[in-house]
Design a protein around this motif. Sequence first.
Motif, PDB file in Angstrom:
ATOM      1  N   GLY A   1      -1.221  11.432   6.087  1.00 14.90           N
ATOM      2  CA  GLY A   1      -1.312  11.443   4.627  1.00 14.90           C
ATOM      3  C   GLY A   1       0.021  11.608   3.942  1.00 14.90           C
ATOM      4  O   GLY A   1       1.054  11.838   4.586  1.00 14.90           O
ATOM      5  N   ARG A   2      -0.055  11.468   2.646  1.00 20.14           N
ATOM      6  CA  ARG A   2       1.132  11.702   1.838  1.00 20.14           C
ATOM      7  C   ARG A   2       1.461  13.195   1.883  1.00 20.14           C
ATOM      8  O   ARG A   2       0.555  14.028   1.709  1.00 20.14           O
TER       9      ARG A   2
ATOM     10  N   LEU B   1       1.240  12.437  10.842  1.00 26.18           N
ATOM     11  CA  LEU B   1       1.958  11.243  10.383  1.00 26.18           C
ATOM     12  C   LEU B   1       1.985  11.286   8.865  1.00 26.18           C
ATOM     13  O   LEU B   1       0.928  11.406   8.227  1.00 26.18           O
ATOM     14  N   GLY B   2       3.156  11.220   8.278  1.00 27.14           N
ATOM     15  CA  GLY B   2       3.191  11.218   6.815  1.00 27.14           C
ATOM     16  C   GLY B   2       4.606  11.107   6.283  1.00 27.14           C
ATOM     17  O   GLY B   2       5.583  11.294   7.014  1.00 27.14           O
TER      18      GLY B   2
ATOM     19  N   TYR C   1     -13.023   7.643   7.654  1.00 25.42           N
ATOM     20  CA  TYR C   1     -12.588   6.923   8.854  1.00 25.42           C
ATOM     21  C   TYR C   1     -12.849   7.808  10.083  1.00 25.42           C
ATOM     22  O   TYR C   1     -13.356   7.343  11.101  1.00 25.42           O
TER      23      TYR C   1
ATOM     24  N   GLY D   1     -10.897  10.708  -0.938  1.00 25.65           N
ATOM     25  CA  GLY D   1     -10.424  10.887   0.439  1.00 25.65           C
ATOM     26  C   GLY D   1     -11.044   9.797   1.292  1.00 25.65           C
ATOM     27  O   GLY D   1     -12.256   9.567   1.236  1.00 25.65           O
ATOM     28  N   LEU D   2     -10.203   9.117   2.030  1.00 20.69           N
ATOM     29  CA  LEU D   2     -10.723   8.059   2.906  1.00 20.69           C
ATOM     30  C   LEU D   2     -10.631   8.471   4.365  1.00 20.69           C
ATOM     31  O   LEU D   2     -11.480   8.117   5.179  1.00 20.69           O
ATOM     32  N   ASN D   3      -9.601   9.235   4.679  1.00 22.08           N
ATOM     33  CA  ASN D   3      -9.393   9.516   6.105  1.00 22.08           C
ATOM     34  C   ASN D   3     -10.547  10.276   6.745  1.00 22.08           C
ATOM     35  O   ASN D   3     -10.848  10.071   7.910  1.00 22.08           O
TER      36      ASN D   3
ATOM     37  N   LYS E   1       0.836  -1.215   0.000  1.00 19.55           N
ATOM     38  CA  LYS E   1       0.000   0.000   0.000  1.00 19.55           C
ATOM     39  C   LYS E   1       0.859   1.248   0.000  1.00 19.55           C
ATOM     40  O   LYS E   1       1.845   1.337   0.720  1.00 19.55           O
TER      41      LYS E   1
ATOM     42  N   ASP F   1      -6.532   0.592  -0.290  1.00 18.38           N
ATOM     43  CA  ASP F   1      -7.685   0.342   0.589  1.00 18.38           C
ATOM     44  C   ASP F   1      -8.900  -0.071  -0.237  1.00 18.38           C
ATOM     45  O   ASP F   1      -9.649  -0.977   0.131  1.00 18.38           O
TER      46      ASP F   1
ATOM     47  N   LYS G   1      -2.348  17.834  -0.949  1.00 23.32           N
ATOM     48  CA  LYS G   1      -3.015  17.726   0.350  1.00 23.32           C
ATOM     49  C   LYS G   1      -3.128  19.064   1.082  1.00 23.32           C
ATOM     50  O   LYS G   1      -3.566  19.110   2.239  1.00 23.32           O
TER      51      LYS G   1
ATOM     52  N   ALA H   1       6.903   8.898   8.773  1.00 23.33           N
ATOM     53  CA  ALA H   1       6.952   7.438   8.624  1.00 23.33           C
ATOM     54  C   ALA H   1       5.675   6.971   7.950  1.00 23.33           C
ATOM     55  O   ALA H   1       4.694   7.723   7.877  1.00 23.33           O
ATOM     56  N   PHE H   2       5.693   5.742   7.460  1.00 22.77           N
ATOM     57  CA  PHE H   2       4.453   5.102   7.017  1.00 22.77           C
ATOM     58  C   PHE H   2       4.152   4.029   8.045  1.00 22.77           C
ATOM     59  O   PHE H   2       4.883   3.052   8.172  1.00 22.77           O
ATOM     60  N   ASP H   3       3.095   4.225   8.818  1.00 23.64           N
ATOM     61  CA  ASP H   3       2.882   3.379   9.985  1.00 23.64           C
ATOM     62  C   ASP H   3       1.377   3.228  10.228  1.00 23.64           C
ATOM     63  O   ASP H   3       0.715   4.121  10.748  1.00 23.64           O
TER      64      ASP H   3
ATOM     65  N   GLY I   1      -4.785   5.428  -0.888  1.00 24.63           N
ATOM     66  CA  GLY I   1      -6.173   4.993  -0.853  1.00 24.63           C
ATOM     67  C   GLY I   1      -6.524   3.899  -1.859  1.00 24.63           C
ATOM     68  O   GLY I   1      -7.419   3.088  -1.603  1.00 24.63           O
TER      69      GLY I   1
HETATM   70  P1  ADP Z   1      -4.474   9.153  -1.087  1.00 26.88           P
HETATM   71  O1  ADP Z   1      -4.967   7.937  -1.796  1.00 26.88           O
HETATM   72  O2  ADP Z   1      -4.486  10.396  -1.915  1.00 26.88           O
HETATM   73  O3  ADP Z   1      -3.147   8.946  -0.458  1.00 26.88           O
HETATM   74  P2  ADP Z   1      -6.701   8.720   0.760  1.00 26.88           P
HETATM   75  O4  ADP Z   1      -7.250   9.569   1.853  1.00 26.88           O
HETATM   76  O5  ADP Z   1      -7.657   8.252  -0.272  1.00 26.88           O
HETATM   77  O6  ADP Z   1      -5.483   9.492   0.122  1.00 26.88           O
HETATM   78  O7  ADP Z   1      -6.057   7.409   1.415  1.00 26.88           O
HETATM   79  C1  ADP Z   1      -4.915   7.447   2.167  1.00 26.88           C
HETATM   80  C2  ADP Z   1      -4.742   6.112   2.870  1.00 26.88           C
HETATM   81  O8  ADP Z   1      -3.356   5.907   3.137  1.00 26.88           O
HETATM   82  C3  ADP Z   1      -5.438   6.065   4.214  1.00 26.88           C
HETATM   83  O9  ADP Z   1      -5.776   4.726   4.546  1.00 26.88           O
HETATM   84  C4  ADP Z   1      -4.325   6.557   5.162  1.00 26.88           C
HETATM   85  O10 ADP Z   1      -4.511   6.161   6.488  1.00 26.88           O
HETATM   86  C5  ADP Z   1      -3.114   5.913   4.543  1.00 26.88           C
HETATM   87  N1  ADP Z   1      -1.860   6.628   4.807  1.00 26.88           N
HETATM   88  C6  ADP Z   1      -1.383   7.714   4.152  1.00 26.88           C
HETATM   89  N2  ADP Z   1      -0.175   8.077   4.662  1.00 26.88           N
HETATM   90  C7  ADP Z   1       0.085   7.192   5.659  1.00 26.88           C
HETATM   91  C8  ADP Z   1       1.189   7.035   6.575  1.00 26.88           C
HETATM   92  N3  ADP Z   1       2.222   7.866   6.560  1.00 26.88           N
HETATM   93  N4  ADP Z   1       1.131   6.009   7.451  1.00 26.88           N
HETATM   94  C9  ADP Z   1       0.070   5.156   7.452  1.00 26.88           C
HETATM   95  N5  ADP Z   1      -0.992   5.256   6.632  1.00 26.88           N
HETATM   96  C10 ADP Z   1      -0.982   6.258   5.738  1.00 26.88           C
END
Ligand code: ADP
Length: 493
Positions: free
Chosen positions: A309-310, A337-338, A395, A390-392, A19, A25, A315, A364-366, A22
């Motif tokens: 997020g990224r 976190l990103g 959530y 957007g998913l967050n 992953k 997911d 963003k 980090a990606f965590d 999004g």
């Molecule tokens: P995008 O697809 O543009 O990155 P979305 O909001 O659709 O944005 O989905 C982002 C997904 O990636 C979410 O599940 C989010 O929790 C996860 N995510 C993004 N960055 C991180 C990170 N640094 N660590 C863990 N999960 C991340």
Amino acid sequence: MAAGLKVLFVSSEVAPFAKTGGLADVAGSLPKYLQALGHDVRVVMPKYRQVASSGADLKQTGMTVYCNIVERTVSANVLESRLGGSVPIYFIEQDRYFDREGLYGTSVGDYEDNAERFIFFSKAVVALCEEMSWQPDVIHCNDWQTGLIPAYLSILYRDSEFWGRVGTLFTVHNLAYQGQFWHLDLPMTGLPWDVFTPEGLEFYGKINLLKSGIVFSHVINTVSKRYAQEIQSQEMGHGLDGVLRARAADLYGVINGVDYSVWSPDADRLLPVTYSAKNPSGKRKCKEALLRAFNLDVDLDRPLIGMVGRLVAQKGFDILAEVIDEIVGSDVSFVLLGTGDERYESMFKNLHSEFPGRAGVSIAFDNKTAHLIEAGSDIFLMPSRYEPCGLNQLYSLRYGTVPVVRATGGLDDTIEDYDETHGTGTGFKFEPYTGDALLACVRRAMEIYKDKKAWSSIVGRGMAADFSWDRAAKEYEKLYRKALSKMGRGVPV
Ligand code: ADP
């Protein structure tokens, strides 16, 4: 119910195997819901290094596929697992292309051979169906990495008995990522030069794989209704607005669902304490755990703003940069976190040194921390310049964390602005893409936060909102049938 369809779902990333955002997911959940509707769904993705380290139970299928890349024949083993315990998922294993640190590149940039990697993947997907003698009714392709597959079916295999009646749906998860490559990569695709035109996959002298998906699929969709409209405008069309307008009759918007078996505070195994709307006390404990995890002052009454997020321009980090000091300087805690662009990474690292007890940053990606931020924050901030779905924010609603969002794309479609007079709304929205508008919206949220009754009514409405995949899966089912009706198969819906 109409007879189930055979659906091949093709994605370059699928959670929990690999992953970056999004797309994973969506690809990790939608197929399960389609299967529950009675369809025979199979998923295909590359076997990245991450797949091996994800702990997935992988089995050799004994199948090998062979693809021509100009004059070379490249082979791949095919491995198999089960998504959610029941959906077959196949992994294309060719270590030269996919056994690497990242999926698409490293922090330095994209891999230089991404064209070759995903041309190979697309050819391997086609070869795999033939190898299995499994003829799908529909191929559901996602994003540029799979954009050649509809072109193959439409150009190379139009008259083939196996492929000639297969419908294609192409989902654009983010129009900004197009897979544009040097035109001299075209021979690798195996497509004739006569597709290299503005009506085909040519784009300002380059080949554009996202455009290929848009042009050659029977039906196209993006991940919210508003984004489906926005990308037809010059301002937000990333150069493809004309192509999209030309296909407007076949372009739909379907908002993503949430996999509540993964993202729900009452069942979330990654949280220190679970909670629900009926029994919300655990949320405060998650807030405490979150503050401690980021080494911040444990002041539970101070509102806590979270972001995950990224770290990319999409963003909204440029407008956030204008006002972040003022936000954190007022009485709030902030966690982020990103990973992503260097400039944003250093901006946030500085913030932590400026406000050590109040601003916590993890570059980090965590996944576990992402869940904790959703649960432990009071406010979730998404000031995106654009946001396909957007998913967050979805959530956040379920975790009782109030979204503060810019009114764009899926954020606009899914979050209802709080209306004090009528007592409605699930979050706070602002429209102009400016630091001032963002700041004013955060201040408004913080003001309402002090009114515990009003705040808990917003939280309650958010937690009760239902964005489950059941509804979205039914919409995808309709799109598959539309694709088939273009082939003269089935009744139009
Ligand atoms: P995008 O697809 O543009 O990155 P979305 O909001 O659709 O944005 O989905 C982002 C997904 O990636 C979410 O599940 C989010 O929790 C996860 N995510 C993004 N960055 C991180 C990170 N640094 N660590 C863990 N999960 C991340």
